[in-house]
Structure formats: structure tokens, C-alpha cells
Design a protein around this motif. Structure first.
Motif, PDB file in Angstrom:
ATOM      1  N   ILE A   1      14.700  -1.003   3.802  1.00 15.07           N
ATOM      2  CA  ILE A   1      14.945   0.375   4.219  1.00 15.07           C
ATOM      3  C   ILE A   1      13.964   0.677   5.350  1.00 15.07           C
ATOM      4  O   ILE A   1      12.742   0.690   5.141  1.00 15.07           O
ATOM      5  CB  ILE A   1      14.762   1.362   3.073  1.00 15.07           C
ATOM      6  N   VAL A   2      14.504   0.927   6.548  1.00 18.19           N
ATOM      7  CA  VAL A   2      13.659   1.167   7.718  1.00 18.19           C
ATOM      8  C   VAL A   2      14.073   2.478   8.364  1.00 18.19           C
ATOM      9  O   VAL A   2      15.148   3.038   8.084  1.00 18.19           O
ATOM     10  CB  VAL A   2      13.768   0.007   8.740  1.00 18.19           C
ATOM     11  N   CYS A   3      13.227   2.982   9.242  1.00 14.16           N
ATOM     12  CA  CYS A   3      13.559   4.199   9.983  1.00 14.16           C
ATOM     13  C   CYS A   3      14.744   3.936  10.894  1.00 14.16           C
ATOM     14  O   CYS A   3      14.816   2.918  11.573  1.00 14.16           O
ATOM     15  CB  CYS A   3      12.358   4.666  10.799  1.00 14.16           C
ATOM     16  N   GLY A   4      15.667   4.893  10.867  1.00 15.53           N
ATOM     17  CA  GLY A   4      16.890   4.715  11.670  1.00 15.53           C
ATOM     18  C   GLY A   4      16.679   5.054  13.105  1.00 15.53           C
ATOM     19  O   GLY A   4      17.558   4.829  13.928  1.00 15.53           O
TER      20      GLY A   4
ATOM     21  N   GLY B   1      17.766   9.851   7.357  1.00 15.23           N
ATOM     22  CA  GLY B   1      17.523   9.292   8.689  1.00 15.23           C
ATOM     23  C   GLY B   1      17.025   7.851   8.639  1.00 15.23           C
ATOM     24  O   GLY B   1      16.339   7.398   9.568  1.00 15.23           O
ATOM     25  N   LEU B   2      17.366   7.127   7.563  1.00 14.00           N
ATOM     26  CA  LEU B   2      16.937   5.739   7.400  1.00 14.00           C
ATOM     27  C   LEU B   2      18.124   4.803   7.571  1.00 14.00           C
ATOM     28  O   LEU B   2      19.273   5.237   7.705  1.00 14.00           O
ATOM     29  CB  LEU B   2      16.303   5.545   6.012  1.00 14.00           C
ATOM     30  N   LYS B   3      17.838   3.512   7.527  1.00  9.66           N
ATOM     31  CA  LYS B   3      18.880   2.509   7.732  1.00  9.66           C
ATOM     32  C   LYS B   3      18.641   1.344   6.779  1.00  9.66           C
ATOM     33  O   LYS B   3      17.493   0.948   6.529  1.00  9.66           O
ATOM     34  CB  LYS B   3      18.850   2.033   9.185  1.00  9.66           C
ATOM     35  N   LEU B   4      19.743   0.799   6.248  1.00  2.98           N
ATOM     36  CA  LEU B   4      19.677  -0.346   5.336  1.00  2.98           C
ATOM     37  C   LEU B   4      19.938  -1.630   6.119  1.00  2.98           C
ATOM     38  O   LEU B   4      20.962  -1.754   6.792  1.00  2.98           O
ATOM     39  CB  LEU B   4      20.711  -0.194   4.214  1.00  2.98           C
ATOM     40  N   LEU B   5      18.998  -2.570   6.008  1.00  8.36           N
ATOM     41  CA  LEU B   5      19.149  -3.896   6.628  1.00  8.36           C
ATOM     42  C   LEU B   5      19.234  -4.935   5.521  1.00  8.36           C
ATOM     43  O   LEU B   5      18.412  -4.943   4.590  1.00  8.36           O
ATOM     44  CB  LEU B   5      17.952  -4.205   7.545  1.00  8.36           C
ATOM     45  N   LEU B   6      20.228  -5.812   5.612  1.00  3.71           N
ATOM     46  CA  LEU B   6      20.403  -6.904   4.651  1.00  3.71           C
ATOM     47  C   LEU B   6      20.304  -8.237   5.383  1.00  3.71           C
ATOM     48  O   LEU B   6      20.974  -8.435   6.404  1.00  3.71           O
ATOM     49  CB  LEU B   6      21.768  -6.800   3.949  1.00  3.71           C
ATOM     50  N   GLU B   7      19.505  -9.138   4.852  1.00  4.93           N
ATOM     51  CA  GLU B   7      19.374 -10.469   5.470  1.00  4.93           C
ATOM     52  C   GLU B   7      18.983 -11.480   4.402  1.00  4.93           C
ATOM     53  O   GLU B   7      18.266 -11.169   3.439  1.00  4.93           O
ATOM     54  CB  GLU B   7      18.327 -10.446   6.579  1.00  4.93           C
ATOM     55  N   ASN B   8      19.504 -12.669   4.587  1.00  2.00           N
ATOM     56  CA  ASN B   8      19.155 -13.769   3.678  1.00  2.00           C
ATOM     57  C   ASN B   8      17.754 -14.269   4.023  1.00  2.00           C
ATOM     58  O   ASN B   8      17.390 -14.416   5.188  1.00  2.00           O
ATOM     59  CB  ASN B   8      20.175 -14.900   3.795  1.00  2.00           C
ATOM     60  N   ARG B   9      16.981 -14.548   2.981  1.00  2.00           N
ATOM     61  CA  ARG B   9      15.617 -15.027   3.163  1.00  2.00           C
ATOM     62  C   ARG B   9      15.624 -16.546   3.383  1.00  2.00           C
ATOM     63  O   ARG B   9      16.402 -17.264   2.747  1.00  2.00           O
ATOM     64  CB  ARG B   9      14.772 -14.684   1.939  1.00  2.00           C
ATOM     65  N   PRO B  10      14.778 -17.033   4.290  1.00  2.00           N
ATOM     66  CA  PRO B  10      14.730 -18.487   4.533  1.00  2.00           C
ATOM     67  C   PRO B  10      14.421 -19.277   3.261  1.00  2.00           C
ATOM     68  O   PRO B  10      14.951 -20.373   3.063  1.00  2.00           O
ATOM     69  CB  PRO B  10      13.611 -18.632   5.570  1.00  2.00           C
TER      70      PRO B  10
ATOM     71  N   ALA C   1       5.532  -0.978   2.704  1.00  2.76           N
ATOM     72  CA  ALA C   1       4.823  -1.257   3.947  1.00  2.76           C
ATOM     73  C   ALA C   1       5.013  -0.087   4.901  1.00  2.76           C
ATOM     74  O   ALA C   1       5.935   0.725   4.739  1.00  2.76           O
ATOM     75  CB  ALA C   1       5.347  -2.549   4.575  1.00  2.76           C
ATOM     76  N   PRO C   2       4.165   0.010   5.935  1.00  7.18           N
ATOM     77  CA  PRO C   2       4.283   1.137   6.880  1.00  7.18           C
ATOM     78  C   PRO C   2       5.607   1.168   7.633  1.00  7.18           C
ATOM     79  O   PRO C   2       6.042   2.238   8.055  1.00  7.18           O
ATOM     80  CB  PRO C   2       3.106   0.917   7.829  1.00  7.18           C
ATOM     81  N   ASP C   3       6.241   0.007   7.813  1.00  6.01           N
ATOM     82  CA  ASP C   3       7.470  -0.033   8.610  1.00  6.01           C
ATOM     83  C   ASP C   3       8.729  -0.164   7.773  1.00  6.01           C
ATOM     84  O   ASP C   3       9.839  -0.015   8.289  1.00  6.01           O
ATOM     85  CB  ASP C   3       7.408  -1.187   9.613  1.00  6.01           C
ATOM     86  N   ALA C   4       8.595  -0.441   6.455  1.00  7.36           N
ATOM     87  CA  ALA C   4       9.796  -0.644   5.645  1.00  7.36           C
ATOM     88  C   ALA C   4       9.432  -0.623   4.170  1.00  7.36           C
ATOM     89  O   ALA C   4       8.303  -0.918   3.779  1.00  7.36           O
ATOM     90  CB  ALA C   4      10.478  -1.953   6.000  1.00  7.36           C
ATOM     91  N   VAL C   5      10.441  -0.258   3.372  1.00 11.23           N
ATOM     92  CA  VAL C   5      10.384  -0.436   1.924  1.00 11.23           C
ATOM     93  C   VAL C   5      11.454  -1.458   1.583  1.00 11.23           C
ATOM     94  O   VAL C   5      12.630  -1.253   1.908  1.00 11.23           O
ATOM     95  CB  VAL C   5      10.622   0.890   1.179  1.00 11.23           C
TER      96      VAL C   5
ATOM     97  N   ASP D   1       0.855  -1.193   0.000  1.00  5.76           N
ATOM     98  CA  ASP D   1       0.000   0.000   0.000  1.00  5.76           C
ATOM     99  C   ASP D   1       0.888   1.239   0.000  1.00  5.76           C
ATOM    100  O   ASP D   1       1.433   1.629   1.041  1.00  5.76           O
ATOM    101  CB  ASP D   1      -0.919  -0.026   1.232  1.00  5.76           C
ATOM    102  N   ALA D   2       1.018   1.841  -1.172  1.00  5.69           N
ATOM    103  CA  ALA D   2       1.909   3.002  -1.283  1.00  5.69           C
ATOM    104  C   ALA D   2       1.416   4.188  -0.474  1.00  5.69           C
ATOM    105  O   ALA D   2       2.206   5.022  -0.021  1.00  5.69           O
ATOM    106  CB  ALA D   2       2.054   3.401  -2.752  1.00  5.69           C
ATOM    107  N   ALA D   3       0.101   4.276  -0.261  1.00 10.63           N
ATOM    108  CA  ALA D   3      -0.455   5.420   0.474  1.00 10.63           C
ATOM    109  C   ALA D   3      -0.063   5.402   1.941  1.00 10.63           C
ATOM    110  O   ALA D   3      -0.093   6.444   2.607  1.00 10.63           O
ATOM    111  CB  ALA D   3      -1.974   5.428   0.326  1.00 10.63           C
ATOM    112  N   HIS D   4       0.285   4.233   2.486  1.00 15.84           N
ATOM    113  CA  HIS D   4       0.646   4.132   3.897  1.00 15.84           C
ATOM    114  C   HIS D   4       2.061   3.586   4.081  1.00 15.84           C
ATOM    115  O   HIS D   4       2.381   2.978   5.098  1.00 15.84           O
ATOM    116  CB  HIS D   4      -0.355   3.244   4.634  1.00 15.84           C
ATOM    117  N   ALA D   5       2.901   3.782   3.091  1.00 15.00           N
ATOM    118  CA  ALA D   5       4.258   3.235   3.151  1.00 15.00           C
ATOM    119  C   ALA D   5       5.218   4.201   3.812  1.00 15.00           C
ATOM    120  O   ALA D   5       5.344   5.341   3.368  1.00 15.00           O
ATOM    121  CB  ALA D   5       4.739   2.908   1.742  1.00 15.00           C
ATOM    122  N   LEU D   6       5.864   3.753   4.845  1.00 11.02           N
ATOM    123  CA  LEU D   6       6.985   4.442   5.485  1.00 11.02           C
ATOM    124  C   LEU D   6       6.845   5.968   5.408  1.00 11.02           C
ATOM    125  O   LEU D   6       7.510   6.623   4.603  1.00 11.02           O
ATOM    126  CB  LEU D   6       8.300   4.023   4.810  1.00 11.02           C
TER     127      LEU D   6
END
Length: 453
Positions: A450-453, A433-442, A382-386, A341-346
Motif C-alpha cells: 500500500i503506497v501513496c497514490g 488516496g493510496l494505491k495497491l501494488l502486487l508483485e511476485n517476490r524473487p 515503512a515510511p514509503d509503504a505498508v 517502525d510504526a511511528a514513522h510509517a506512511l
């Protein structure tokens, strides 16, 4: 640039001017008060003296003694000087007049007071060119009138002496005050001179904080200078490393381009020449991509924040990223989708151009490392991350801490690249003011969030 006058000189002039003005104002107020009190005192004395003259028995005086000698002449000449007093014989004069206008008694002064002519009370008159204060006081029956006069110059002289006694200590103290201010300023400003010496002797890449004992008002400036020198040293170090890495990274593709150009210039069969030209074209694309990313980092590094800040329309940003990534994804046979939902994204205010650059680099990496002809890349809002998700091989856990380093590429890498994409992503995220998180998917692949820092 116009040279600014010394702070010490400015303070000294300000203090001197302020003290002088205050001293002058105080002198004016003191003069008015002293003169008022002196007028009140001497008017009272004139009144008391006139009453005594009216109460005196003047029958003991004959015509020859109706005018008294001067006060100094009545004192024995044998008296010591200290006992003869400091007299102003000309400052006071008096006379007594009868109802018929006959002078009954007078002092021996040079000034002849004007006889009463119906006057009562105090008058300011001029006698022989001098200003006098004259009192006319008559008995209730009007048979006698006492006239007592005093030179106003005497009152001014007394007021001046009283005022001088009050203000002279201030006049003497003024140079001492200015000297104390000068010495205090010199002592308090000396740390600034030592600080200037430290600054002149420093190297540009020296991030060691300056040390100086400064007044609390100047300490914030020292803190700001230390912060600035730290940033300058960090920027210089980063630029040197960046220049060295860029020179190293450009050397290889340029050398390869030269080789491909030399091969294409040889008399080869058409199929071999076409292969050499194709490799030359691919090399030019790699070099162009590297230069573009270097230029992007060069523009991003000095920024302290987004230049154009507005409420971000994530739908517009996602559409732009999808349009930019579509040709490369189609070439690799990778399906690129956008969800959420782009209207409520981050919720965020920032620079949409920089955010599109950030997501475009993530999308390019995801397409590049996804499975050929069957790969899937998804941009989710998403509201908490792109997030950008792919189904490629992911990143070895031991390489995750280093994968963000500039120009870092894992050994054995077959895909072309510069090792700058994630650096660009992380720099844009920091600016917002954001932060990059990298993780392998199960289920396989990599998730870049990209989340709020």
C-alpha cells in the motif's frame, strides 16, 4: 417544498424597482438643482428690473398713467399669435414708492404689492392667498423704493416643465428597458429549458455529456450535472454488475448448503453424518464470509472519502490486524509477524477502521495462500509503504492484471474464497488516496504493498 418565484420575474421586478428608485432619486436631485437655478435666475431678474425702475425717469408719468396697462394689452391686436408670445401677466408685479409712502408708479396687475415699511432685500409673502417672492430695493438716498414681486407658483411651474422635459425620455424609456430585459432573459434562459428536456428524456445509465450553449455563469452547473450523471451511470452499472455477480456467487454456496443439509438428514452412520455436518458448517462459513464482504463493498462503494478522518496510529492498526488474523494463522500453522517502525510509517490521516479492514483482507489472503505448517506472513511498516509479504506460490504473471476484478478466481483454485478481498482492499486504498501494488517476490510468494497514490 416552497415554490421559488421565476428567475425572470425576480430579475424584472428587481430591475423595475431599481430603475424606479433611481429615477425617483434622480428626479428629486434634478428638482432641487433646477429650482435652485431658477430661483437664482429670477432673483437676478428681479434685482435688475428693480434697478431699472429706480433709474427710470418717472416725471413723464402723471397720475393717470402711473399704472400701466397689462403687457398683453400694450401689444397691437393685429399681431399674429406667434408674435404676441406666451405671456404670464400675473406672474410678475412691480411698483415704485416715494420716501413719503406715495406710490409713484405700478404695473396694471391685480396684486397689490405691500408698500415698503423699512424692508430691504427679498421676502416670501402671501398675496391674496398665493405665495410670492418680493424684492424691496431703495436708492442710496432713500427717496425712492422699487418693489418687484413674482409668484412662486410661476417658478414651480417653470421648474416642473424643465424637469418634465428632462425626465420624460426616461419615463418613456423605462417600458422599453423592461421589454429589452424580458426579451434578453427569455433568450438567455431558453437553453435551460432545452437542457431540462434533455434531462427528462435521459436514461439513468446514460453517461453521455449534455450539450448546451449556456452563459458562463451557468456553465459550471452544466459541468456539475454532467459529472453527476456520469457518476450515477457508473454507479448504476457497477451496482447492476455487482448484483448479477453476487447472485451468481451466492447461488453456488446456497445450492451446496442445501445438498449438505439433505445429506445430513439421511439415515447415515454417525461418521458420515458428522462429515456432512462438518461440510455444512464449512459451507455456512463460506457463505457468511461472502455476505460480509458483499456488505462491506456495498458500504464502501458510495463513499467519497473516509467518514472519520484522524491521524492514523499504525501501531494500533497493526496490532488489531495481528489479533484478528492470529486464530486463522494458528489454524493453518502460519507464523504471522509485524515489523518496522510504526511511528514513522506512511504518514496519513484517515479512518483506522477502514484501514484495518484493508490490511485484514490482505493478511487473510496471505495466510490462506501461504504454505501450510511452515508458512510465514509479515506485515511491515515503512515510511514509503505498508506491505503484507507471504511465502506462498504467488500469482501467475498473466493473471496479475485481472486478479483485482470482483469475483475473479483463477481456474483450478483449491482455496475457498469469494474473489472480493482485493476489491475491498483497492476501494479502501482509493478512499484514502493510496494505491495497491502486487508483485511476485524473487524468493517466492507475493508482496502486496500500500503506497501513496
Amino acid at each position: 417544498m416552497r415554490r421559488v418565484r421565476s428567475l425572470r420575474v425576480q430579475v424584472m421586478l428587481t430591475v423595475a424597482l431599481a430603475v424606479t428608485l433611481l429615477w425617483g432619486l434622480s428626479a428629486g436631485i434634478a428638482w432641487w438643482q433646477v429650482r435652485h437655478e431658477i430661483d437664482e435666475l429670477f432673483d437676478t431678474q428681479q434685482m435688475q428690473f428693480a434697478r431699472q425702475l429706480l433709474a427710470a425717469d418717472l416725471h413723464d408719468f402723471d397720475d393717470d398713467s402711473a399704472r400701466l396697462p397689462r403687457g398683453r394689452e400694450l401689444l397691437p391686436k393685429s399681431l399674429p399669435k406667434a408674435r404676441r408670445g406666451s405671456l404670464e401677466d400675473d406672474a410678475l408685479s412691480f411698483s415704485v414708492w416715494s420716501e413719503g409712502g406715495e406710490q409713484l408708479f405700478a404695473d396694471g396687475g391685480e396684486h397689490r404689492l405691500p408698500p415698503p415699511d423699512g424692508q430691504y432685500g427679498f421676502y416670501d409673502v402671501r398675496l391674496d392667498g398665493e405665495a410670492w417672492r418680493v424684492l424691496y430695493l431703495a436708492l442710496p438716498d432713500g427717496h425712492r423704493t422699487a418693489v418687484v414681486g413674482q409668484a412662486l407658483e410661476f417658478r414651480d411651474e417653470v421648474a416642473s416643465e424643465v424637469l418634465a422635459a428632462q425626465l420624460l425620455p426616461w419615463l418613456v424609456a423605462l417600458p422599453l428597458l423592461l421589454l429589452a430585459v424580458w426579451l434578453t432573459l427569455s433568450r438567455r434562459l431558453s437553453p435551460l429549458k432545452r437542457l431540462a428536456v434533455q434531462l427528462r428524456a435521459r436514461n439513468l445509465d446514460d453517461a453521455t455529456p449534455l450539450q448546451a450553449t449556456l452563459p458562463s455563469e451557468v456553465q459550471p452547473m452544466l459541468d456539475a450535472i454532467n459529472a453527476l450523471t456520469g457518476r450515477m451511470a457508473d454507479t448504476l452499472t457497477r451496482e447492476r454488475r455487482f448484483t448479477a455477480d453476487a447472485a451468481h456467487e451466492l447461488r453456488t454456496p446456497l445450492a451446496a448448503l442445501k445438498v449438505q443439509a439433505e445429506v445430513a438428514a439421511l439415515p447415515l452412520p454417525d461418521i458420515d453424518r458428522a462429515r456432512a455436518l462438518s461440510q455444512l458448517d464449512a459451507g455456512i462459513d463460506r457463505a457468511t464470509r461472502l455476505v460480509n464482504q458483499l456488505l462491506a463493498l456495498t458500504r464502501l462503494d458510495p463513499l467519497a472519502g473516509p467518514a472519520d478522518t484522524q491521524t492514523v496510529d499504525w501501531a494500533r492498526v497493526a496490532a488489531q490486524v495481528q489479533a484478528d488474523a492470529a486464530p486463522f494463522a494458528a489454524e493453518r500453522g502460519v507464523r504471522f509477524t509485524v515489523s518496522g517502525d510504526a511511528a514513522h510509517a506512511l504518514p496519513l490521516a484517515g479512518d483506522e477502521t477502514l484501514l484495518a479492514l484493508m490490511l485484514r483482507n490482505l493478511a487473510d489472503n496471505a495466510v490462506r495462500y501461504s504454505q501450510d505448517h511452515g508458512g510465514e506472513v509479515e506485515l511491515t511498516l515503512a515510511p514509503d509503504a505498508v506491505s503484507v509479504l507471504d511465502n506462498g506460490p504467488g500469482i501467475a504473471p498473466e493473471l496479475l492484471p485481472r486478479i483485482r476484478e470482483r469475483f475473479f478466481r483463477p481456474a483450478g483454485q483449491t482455496e475457498t474464497g469469494s474473489g472480493l478481498g482485493l476489491s475491498i482492499v483497492e476501494r479502501v486504498a482509493q478512499l484514502h488516496g493510496l494505491k495497491l501494488l502486487l508483485e511476485n517476490r524473487p524468493e517466492g510468494g507475493l508482496a502486496a504493498r500500500i503506497v501513496c497514490g
